[in-house]
Design a protein around this motif. Structure first.
Motif, PDB file in Angstrom:
ATOM      1  N   GLU A 216      16.351 -16.774   5.322  1.00 61.88           N
ATOM      2  CA  GLU A 216      15.202 -16.046   4.776  1.00 61.88           C
ATOM      3  C   GLU A 216      15.434 -14.537   4.857  1.00 61.88           C
ATOM      4  O   GLU A 216      14.995 -13.782   3.981  1.00 61.88           O
ATOM      5  N   THR A 217      16.127 -14.102   5.890  1.00 56.88           N
ATOM      6  CA  THR A 217      16.431 -12.676   6.045  1.00 56.88           C
ATOM      7  C   THR A 217      17.272 -12.168   4.881  1.00 56.88           C
ATOM      8  O   THR A 217      16.993 -11.111   4.301  1.00 56.88           O
ATOM      9  N   LEU A 218      18.312 -12.932   4.515  1.00 58.16           N
ATOM     10  CA  LEU A 218      19.169 -12.534   3.398  1.00 58.16           C
ATOM     11  C   LEU A 218      18.432 -12.667   2.065  1.00 58.16           C
ATOM     12  O   LEU A 218      18.638 -11.863   1.153  1.00 58.16           O
ATOM     13  N   GLN A 219      17.560 -13.664   1.962  1.00 60.04           N
ATOM     14  CA  GLN A 219      16.775 -13.839   0.730  1.00 60.04           C
ATOM     15  C   GLN A 219      15.933 -12.606   0.433  1.00 60.04           C
ATOM     16  O   GLN A 219      15.732 -12.251  -0.731  1.00 60.04           O
ATOM     17  N   GLN A 220      15.451 -11.922   1.484  1.00 62.65           N
ATOM     18  CA  GLN A 220      14.640 -10.722   1.293  1.00 62.65           C
ATOM     19  C   GLN A 220      15.431  -9.604   0.614  1.00 62.65           C
ATOM     20  O   GLN A 220      14.872  -8.741  -0.051  1.00 62.65           O
ATOM     21  N   PRO A 230      30.606 -14.763  -3.348  1.00 63.20           N
ATOM     22  CA  PRO A 230      30.873 -13.553  -4.144  1.00 63.20           C
ATOM     23  C   PRO A 230      29.609 -12.971  -4.761  1.00 63.20           C
ATOM     24  O   PRO A 230      29.437 -11.750  -4.829  1.00 63.20           O
ATOM     25  N   GLN A 231      28.691 -13.854  -5.200  1.00 60.66           N
ATOM     26  CA  GLN A 231      27.445 -13.371  -5.784  1.00 60.66           C
ATOM     27  C   GLN A 231      26.529 -12.766  -4.718  1.00 60.66           C
ATOM     28  O   GLN A 231      25.752 -11.857  -5.013  1.00 60.66           O
ATOM     29  N   VAL A 232      26.631 -13.271  -3.477  1.00 63.76           N
ATOM     30  CA  VAL A 232      25.859 -12.671  -2.379  1.00 63.76           C
ATOM     31  C   VAL A 232      26.295 -11.220  -2.190  1.00 63.76           C
ATOM     32  O   VAL A 232      25.472 -10.298  -2.107  1.00 63.76           O
ATOM     33  N   VAL A 233      27.612 -11.015  -2.139  1.00 66.87           N
ATOM     34  CA  VAL A 233      28.154  -9.658  -1.971  1.00 66.87           C
ATOM     35  C   VAL A 233      27.725  -8.764  -3.132  1.00 66.87           C
ATOM     36  O   VAL A 233      27.321  -7.614  -2.934  1.00 66.87           O
ATOM     37  N   SER A 234      27.800  -9.320  -4.345  1.00 65.77           N
ATOM     38  CA  SER A 234      27.408  -8.557  -5.522  1.00 65.77           C
ATOM     39  C   SER A 234      25.935  -8.149  -5.463  1.00 65.77           C
ATOM     40  O   SER A 234      25.587  -6.993  -5.749  1.00 65.77           O
ATOM     41  N   LYS A 235      25.066  -9.085  -5.071  1.00 66.95           N
ATOM     42  CA  LYS A 235      23.629  -8.803  -4.988  1.00 66.95           C
ATOM     43  C   LYS A 235      23.331  -7.753  -3.914  1.00 66.95           C
ATOM     44  O   LYS A 235      22.462  -6.893  -4.088  1.00 66.95           O
ATOM     45  N   ILE A 236      24.060  -7.845  -2.800  1.00 63.15           N
ATOM     46  CA  ILE A 236      23.858  -6.859  -1.738  1.00 63.15           C
ATOM     47  C   ILE A 236      24.232  -5.469  -2.237  1.00 63.15           C
ATOM     48  O   ILE A 236      23.544  -4.480  -1.974  1.00 63.15           O
ATOM     49  N   TRP A 237      25.335  -5.409  -3.009  1.00 66.91           N
ATOM     50  CA  TRP A 237      25.741  -4.106  -3.549  1.00 66.91           C
ATOM     51  C   TRP A 237      24.761  -3.597  -4.599  1.00 66.91           C
ATOM     52  O   TRP A 237      24.527  -2.382  -4.697  1.00 66.91           O
ATOM     53  N   GLN A 238      24.152  -4.479  -5.343  1.00 70.72           N
ATOM     54  CA  GLN A 238      23.097  -4.067  -6.270  1.00 70.72           C
ATOM     55  C   GLN A 238      21.930  -3.457  -5.491  1.00 70.72           C
ATOM     56  O   GLN A 238      21.353  -2.441  -5.898  1.00 70.72           O
ATOM     57  N   TYR A 239      21.607  -4.097  -4.370  1.00 71.09           N
ATOM     58  CA  TYR A 239      20.527  -3.613  -3.504  1.00 71.09           C
ATOM     59  C   TYR A 239      20.869  -2.231  -2.942  1.00 71.09           C
ATOM     60  O   TYR A 239      20.047  -1.312  -2.943  1.00 71.09           O
ATOM     61  N   ILE A 240      22.118  -2.081  -2.469  1.00 72.55           N
ATOM     62  CA  ILE A 240      22.572  -0.801  -1.895  1.00 72.55           C
ATOM     63  C   ILE A 240      22.527   0.313  -2.936  1.00 72.55           C
ATOM     64  O   ILE A 240      22.034   1.409  -2.668  1.00 72.55           O
ATOM     65  N   LYS A 241      23.044   0.014  -4.131  1.00 74.29           N
ATOM     66  CA  LYS A 241      23.085   1.021  -5.195  1.00 74.29           C
ATOM     67  C   LYS A 241      21.681   1.419  -5.650  1.00 74.29           C
ATOM     68  O   LYS A 241      21.394   2.598  -5.874  1.00 74.29           O
ATOM     69  N   LEU A 260      17.978  -4.551   5.104  1.00 75.21           N
ATOM     70  CA  LEU A 260      19.430  -4.714   5.154  1.00 75.21           C
ATOM     71  C   LEU A 260      19.926  -4.708   6.593  1.00 75.21           C
ATOM     72  O   LEU A 260      20.866  -5.426   6.940  1.00 75.21           O
ATOM     73  N   SER A 261      19.291  -3.921   7.439  1.00 78.95           N
ATOM     74  CA  SER A 261      19.672  -3.877   8.849  1.00 78.95           C
ATOM     75  C   SER A 261      19.514  -5.245   9.509  1.00 78.95           C
ATOM     76  O   SER A 261      20.332  -5.648  10.344  1.00 78.95           O
ATOM     77  N   LYS A 262      18.470  -5.983   9.124  1.00 75.70           N
ATOM     78  CA  LYS A 262      18.261  -7.325   9.686  1.00 75.70           C
ATOM     79  C   LYS A 262      19.401  -8.258   9.296  1.00 75.70           C
ATOM     80  O   LYS A 262      19.804  -9.106  10.082  1.00 75.70           O
ATOM     81  N   VAL A 263      19.920  -8.095   8.072  1.00 80.90           N
ATOM     82  CA  VAL A 263      21.055  -8.909   7.619  1.00 80.90           C
ATOM     83  C   VAL A 263      22.325  -8.513   8.378  1.00 80.90           C
ATOM     84  O   VAL A 263      23.136  -9.356   8.739  1.00 80.90           O
TER      85      VAL A 263
END
Length: 300
Positions: A216-220, A230-241, A260-263
């Protein structure tokens, strides 16, 4: 474009692609598309930067991956009596870091031996009468256990795999691994791939990797509950950008906001090289590929 500027572009692209399945030629093409410049002439410099990045990533994740290799996954998670006079502090009796969720659930600290975890879980299961009366090998999880393990039931044989997701190195649940481990030995696999390594990697498509059920933490952060890594990494980078979380003085450093800190294990800052080690513990369960439908616009 000078080398310093090109290096910055390379470092910006690296975390958004899967280096294991992306060949040098494909990476150069992706980089050329991003910059709008044909960079084939700088292929050697790009290769040098890629090798350096992969080596740094390998060094940072080495300790974790070595421990993961030696993890005893197939042991049946049934509590056993200790033999009198048995000593030793290694193997399953070694103290290891456990996830925050499991630590809170068991209430026995941040490090535990696997044997103690199994024993404590069985005490809870029996105290709360969670074994299926028609099949004692099956555990029917109550709401508290479901919050920790992310499923409604498991068996005494698969229970250990769910535990592994909460014990360092936090290996995701893979209920298909026992079938896959009866394949070609390591030496033969390496020899087979030696001649056509780059060709095999280029043939592997982005959507061909298995999906995982996410915490649930990553889902947020990523906005969905099932994704391949790979899509998890991509989504995280979308979030960061989207939130401009890269350090403007060093684009390799990520300044985490609260979600992101929780992840990232409570860290305020991570780098593009070590962030992957925090993602693993949030990949709760390896699923069949049919569970994930790839969006038409998902190109990563």
């Amino acid at each position: 474009m000078d080398e310093d500027e090109l290096k910055e572009k390379i470092e910006d692209l690296i975390p958004r692609v899967n280096l294991e399945s992306t060949g040098l030629k494909q990476f150069v093409n992706l980089l050329s598309e991003e910059t709008g410049i044909n960079l084939k002439a700088q292929k050697d410099f790009i290769k040098k930067c890629l090798m350096a990045a992969m080596e740094q990533q390998k060094q940072q994740e080495n300790a974790s991956s070595e421990e993961e290799e030696s993890e005893e996954e197939e042991e049946v998670a049934v509590p056993t009596k200790k033999k009198k006079g048995a000593g030793g502090g290694g193997g399953l009796s070694a103290q290891k870091e456990v996830s925050k969720a499991l630590s809170v659930f068991l209430g026995k600290g941040k490090t535990m031996a696997r044997t103690e975890i199994v024993k404590s879980l069985w005490e809870y299961i029996r105290d709360n009468d969670l074994q299926n009366p028609e099949n004692k090998k099956e555990i029917l999880l109550d709401s508290r256990m479901q919050e920790v393990f992310g499923c409604t039931r498991f068996t005494m044989f698969t229970m250990n795999k769910y535990i592994s997701a909460h014990v360092h190195p936090f290996k995701p649940v893979d209920l298909t691994s026992s079938a896959s481990k009866t394949t070609t030995p390591k030496k033969q696999r390496k020899r087979k791939g030696a001649a056509g390594d780059s060709t095999d990697k280029k043939k592997r498509k982005a959507g061909s990797q298995p999906p995982y059920r996410l915490s649930e933490t990553l889902q947020q952060v990523v906005g969905v509950d099932i994704l391949p890594r790979p899509q998890v990494v991509s989504k995280i980078w979308q979030y960061i950008k989207a939130r401009d979380l890269q350090n403007p003085k060093d684009k390799r450093e990520i300044l985490c906001d609260a979600p992101l800190s929780k992840v990232m294990g409570g860290k305020k800052t991570v780098t593009m090289f070590n962030m992957n080690q925090f993602i693993t513990q949030h990949l709760l369960e390896k699923l069949d590929k049919s569970e994930y439908k790839q969006p038409d616009d998902d190109s990563e």
